[in-house]
Enzyme design. Structure first.
Site, PDB file in Angstrom:
ATOM      1  N   MET A 174       0.847  -1.200   0.000  1.00  7.30           N
ATOM      2  CA  MET A 174       0.000   0.000   0.000  1.00  7.30           C
ATOM      3  C   MET A 174       0.878   1.243   0.000  1.00  7.30           C
ATOM      4  O   MET A 174       0.473   2.319   0.450  1.00  7.30           O
ATOM      5  CB  MET A 174      -0.944  -0.009   1.194  1.00  7.30           C
ATOM      6  CG  MET A 174      -1.977  -1.119   1.131  1.00  7.30           C
ATOM      7  SD  MET A 174      -3.535  -0.755   1.972  1.00  7.30           S
ATOM      8  CE  MET A 174      -2.992  -0.482   3.652  1.00  7.30           C
ATOM      9  N   GLY A 175       2.101   1.095  -0.524  1.00  8.52           N
ATOM     10  CA  GLY A 175       3.013   2.221  -0.549  1.00  8.52           C
ATOM     11  C   GLY A 175       3.627   2.460   0.811  1.00  8.52           C
ATOM     12  O   GLY A 175       3.654   1.575   1.670  1.00  8.52           O
ATOM     13  N   LEU A 193       6.734   2.676   1.472  1.00  3.87           N
ATOM     14  CA  LEU A 193       7.666   1.553   1.490  1.00  3.87           C
ATOM     15  C   LEU A 193       8.719   1.715   2.585  1.00  3.87           C
ATOM     16  O   LEU A 193       9.152   2.818   2.915  1.00  3.87           O
ATOM     17  CB  LEU A 193       8.357   1.433   0.130  1.00  3.87           C
ATOM     18  CG  LEU A 193       7.455   1.217  -1.089  1.00  3.87           C
ATOM     19  CD1 LEU A 193       8.300   1.043  -2.352  1.00  3.87           C
ATOM     20  CD2 LEU A 193       6.528   0.022  -0.905  1.00  3.87           C
ATOM     21  N   HIS A 248       9.372  -4.050   3.025  1.00  2.00           N
ATOM     22  CA  HIS A 248       8.963  -4.223   1.631  1.00  2.00           C
ATOM     23  C   HIS A 248      10.171  -4.528   0.747  1.00  2.00           C
ATOM     24  O   HIS A 248      10.115  -5.399  -0.124  1.00  2.00           O
ATOM     25  CB  HIS A 248       8.286  -2.946   1.109  1.00  2.00           C
ATOM     26  CG  HIS A 248       7.025  -2.578   1.827  1.00  2.00           C
ATOM     27  ND1 HIS A 248       6.918  -1.426   2.563  1.00  2.00           N
ATOM     28  CD2 HIS A 248       5.830  -3.205   1.924  1.00  2.00           C
ATOM     29  CE1 HIS A 248       5.699  -1.347   3.076  1.00  2.00           C
ATOM     30  NE2 HIS A 248       5.012  -2.414   2.711  1.00  2.00           N
ATOM     31  N   LYS A 300       5.207 -10.364   9.380  1.00  3.06           N
ATOM     32  CA  LYS A 300       4.607  -9.491  10.386  1.00  3.06           C
ATOM     33  C   LYS A 300       3.089  -9.573  10.360  1.00  3.06           C
ATOM     34  O   LYS A 300       2.445  -9.585  11.405  1.00  3.06           O
ATOM     35  CB  LYS A 300       5.045  -8.039  10.179  1.00  3.06           C
ATOM     36  CG  LYS A 300       4.486  -7.089  11.235  1.00  3.06           C
ATOM     37  CD  LYS A 300       4.812  -5.641  10.950  1.00  3.06           C
ATOM     38  CE  LYS A 300       3.966  -5.094   9.817  1.00  3.06           C
ATOM     39  NZ  LYS A 300       2.536  -4.912  10.228  1.00  3.06           N
ATOM     40  N   LEU A 312       8.994  -3.477  11.681  1.00  5.90           N
ATOM     41  CA  LEU A 312       8.812  -2.390  10.731  1.00  5.90           C
ATOM     42  C   LEU A 312       7.384  -2.367  10.214  1.00  5.90           C
ATOM     43  O   LEU A 312       6.809  -3.410   9.895  1.00  5.90           O
ATOM     44  CB  LEU A 312       9.779  -2.538   9.564  1.00  5.90           C
ATOM     45  CG  LEU A 312      11.268  -2.365   9.867  1.00  5.90           C
ATOM     46  CD1 LEU A 312      12.076  -2.479   8.584  1.00  5.90           C
ATOM     47  CD2 LEU A 312      11.534  -1.029  10.536  1.00  5.90           C
ATOM     48  N   SER A 313       6.808  -1.183  10.127  1.00  5.18           N
ATOM     49  CA  SER A 313       5.442  -1.014   9.649  1.00  5.18           C
ATOM     50  C   SER A 313       5.297   0.390   9.091  1.00  5.18           C
ATOM     51  O   SER A 313       5.906   1.346   9.601  1.00  5.18           O
ATOM     52  CB  SER A 313       4.442  -1.229  10.783  1.00  5.18           C
ATOM     53  OG  SER A 313       3.131  -0.839  10.397  1.00  5.18           O
ATOM     54  N   SER A 314       4.478   0.516   8.062  1.00  6.13           N
ATOM     55  CA  SER A 314       4.206   1.842   7.512  1.00  6.13           C
ATOM     56  C   SER A 314       3.530   2.745   8.534  1.00  6.13           C
ATOM     57  O   SER A 314       3.605   3.979   8.438  1.00  6.13           O
ATOM     58  CB  SER A 314       3.315   1.718   6.266  1.00  6.13           C
ATOM     59  OG  SER A 314       3.953   0.948   5.266  1.00  6.13           O
ATOM     60  N   ARG A 315       2.869   2.159   9.517  1.00  4.91           N
ATOM     61  CA  ARG A 315       2.159   2.949  10.526  1.00  4.91           C
ATOM     62  C   ARG A 315       3.073   3.501  11.621  1.00  4.91           C
ATOM     63  O   ARG A 315       2.640   4.322  12.425  1.00  4.91           O
ATOM     64  CB  ARG A 315       1.042   2.107  11.162  1.00  4.91           C
ATOM     65  CG  ARG A 315      -0.164   1.918  10.252  1.00  4.91           C
ATOM     66  CD  ARG A 315      -1.292   1.193  10.974  1.00  4.91           C
ATOM     67  NE  ARG A 315      -2.552   1.315  10.259  1.00  4.91           N
ATOM     68  CZ  ARG A 315      -2.942   0.529   9.273  1.00  4.91           C
ATOM     69  NH1 ARG A 315      -2.145  -0.449   8.888  1.00  4.91           N
ATOM     70  NH2 ARG A 315      -4.111   0.701   8.678  1.00  4.91           N
TER      71      ARG A 315
END
Length: 357
Positions: free
Chosen positions: A53-54, A56, A60, A192, A227-230
């Site tokens: 979902m971008g 990155l 990713h 994850k 690691l997470s985009s959030r």
């Protein structure tokens, strides 16, 4: 208009644009992408898909590296899927970092090209609009909403599915669409999101889809945070406490490694640690503390995600959990609250308990 902005447009009938200074083509429409995909098939080139979902990050990138080692062509999809957000979840605040994502793919493309051990490289980005992905209109995010959905039960109804009842419906639906469009030989997901991987594997199996699901290890910060985009929403104060979940799960893992097999023996010490860490925060003054809520800590079957009372040593189990980091109290002048002012942040993590013997 910058080079990275111009790379977004893909009018019908014109050659697909590329990320500047690369050969990575960008596709927004399905027909153009399928024309490209057909050429790969005729040239006997295998295709690996990394759905994102971008926003990155290294997690990713590690999946893209895996895909490049095993496929001639890697496709990275970038699409913030609205149907996996609940009615009361803020879809609009999800980080959208198109320019940075393009730059990261550009740099990764150079890295992969310089590594002689790879079979292929990043060949395309599929970045559709919602109108492309949902041609009949975006389905409702309500639990009883109408629309064309794919539902995977009962595994999609427990844990994350219980807390976010439309989440896995949205995940399964968009994965079905992406797999139908890209028709990859292999798809890559991170550990994850362990329950998501179980749902996707069941989707592929039950709908007889001709693709292999490959799972990459969870990538972590040095202190153990997954690691997470959030994570960009956390800010400085909450970031220091965000390792609560990983610490809790590691305590349960230690119990298993010491021969404990019952649910109480494995999860008991973990839940006690979580309570202790929360109590420590409540004892601090409001301008220093971080409040959080533990949604669940789970000991589940590796195939069904059903809760276990006892771990079968021959099969192992999945430890997982979810914590909601609440907005900071009494924010101080100049304090880094995180992206969008530091909204509530839901963190998930897991550890796989491997079979013994």
């Amino acid at each position: 208009m910058t080079l990275f902005q111009s790379a977004i447009w893909n009018p019908r009938g014109q050659k697909a644009p590329v990320i500047p200074h690369t050969s990575i083509q960008i596709f927004r429409e399905v027909p153009e992408f399928r024309t490209w995909r057909r050429r790969q098939l005729l040239d006997h080139r295998s295709v690996g898909l990394v759905p994102t979902m971008g926003a990155l990050h290294e997690g990713h990138l590690s999946l893209i590296r895996m895909a490049a080692a095993e496929n001639h062509r890697v496709v990275v999809s970038i699409y913030v899927n609205p149907t996996q957000f609940g009615v009361h979840e803020d879809l609009g605040s999800y980080p959208k970092t198109w320019k940075k994502d393009c730059e990261m793919l550009r740099d990764l493309d150079k890295e992969i090209a310089g590594d002689g051990g790879n079979l292929g490289t990043v060949a395309a980005v599929f970045a559709p609009t919602t109108e492309v992905m949902y041609p009949s209109g975006r389905p409702s995010q309500d639990v009883d909403g109408k629309g064309s959905f794919v539902t995977i039960t009962p595994v999609g109804e427990v844990l994350e599915g219980a807390s976010r009842p439309t989440f896995f419906r949205g995940v399964a639906t968009v994965c079905m669409k992406l797999f139908n469009i890209v028709t990859p030989e292999k798809v890559y997901f991170g550990q994850k999101d362990i329950q998501q991987t179980v749902v996707v594997k069941k989707l592929v199996k039950d709908f007889c889809m001709n693709t292999d699901v490959v799972i990459g290890k969870t990538q972590r910060e040095p202190d153990g945070l997954a690691l997470s985009s959030r994570n960009v929403f956390l800010g400085t104060r909450r970031r220091k406490v965000a390792t609560t979940l990983s610490k809790t799960l590691r305590v349960a893992e230690t119990a298993y490694s010491r021969g404990r097999r019952s649910r109480d023996e494995i999860l008991g010490p973990a839940t006690e640690l979580a309570k202790l860490l929360l109590m420590e925060q409540h004892q601090m003054p409001p301008e220093d503390r971080v409040k959080f809520e533990v949604d669940y800590v789970s000991l589940a079957d590796p195939d069904t995600m059903e809760e276990l009372e006892e771990v079968d040593e021959s099969r192992g189990a999945i430890l997982s959990g979810a914590v909601k980091m609440l907005p900071v109290e009494s924010p101080q002048a100049g304090e880094d609250l995180g992206l969008s002012g530091g909204p509530p942040v839901r963190l998930i993590d897991n550890i796989i308990l491997k079979p013994v013997g």
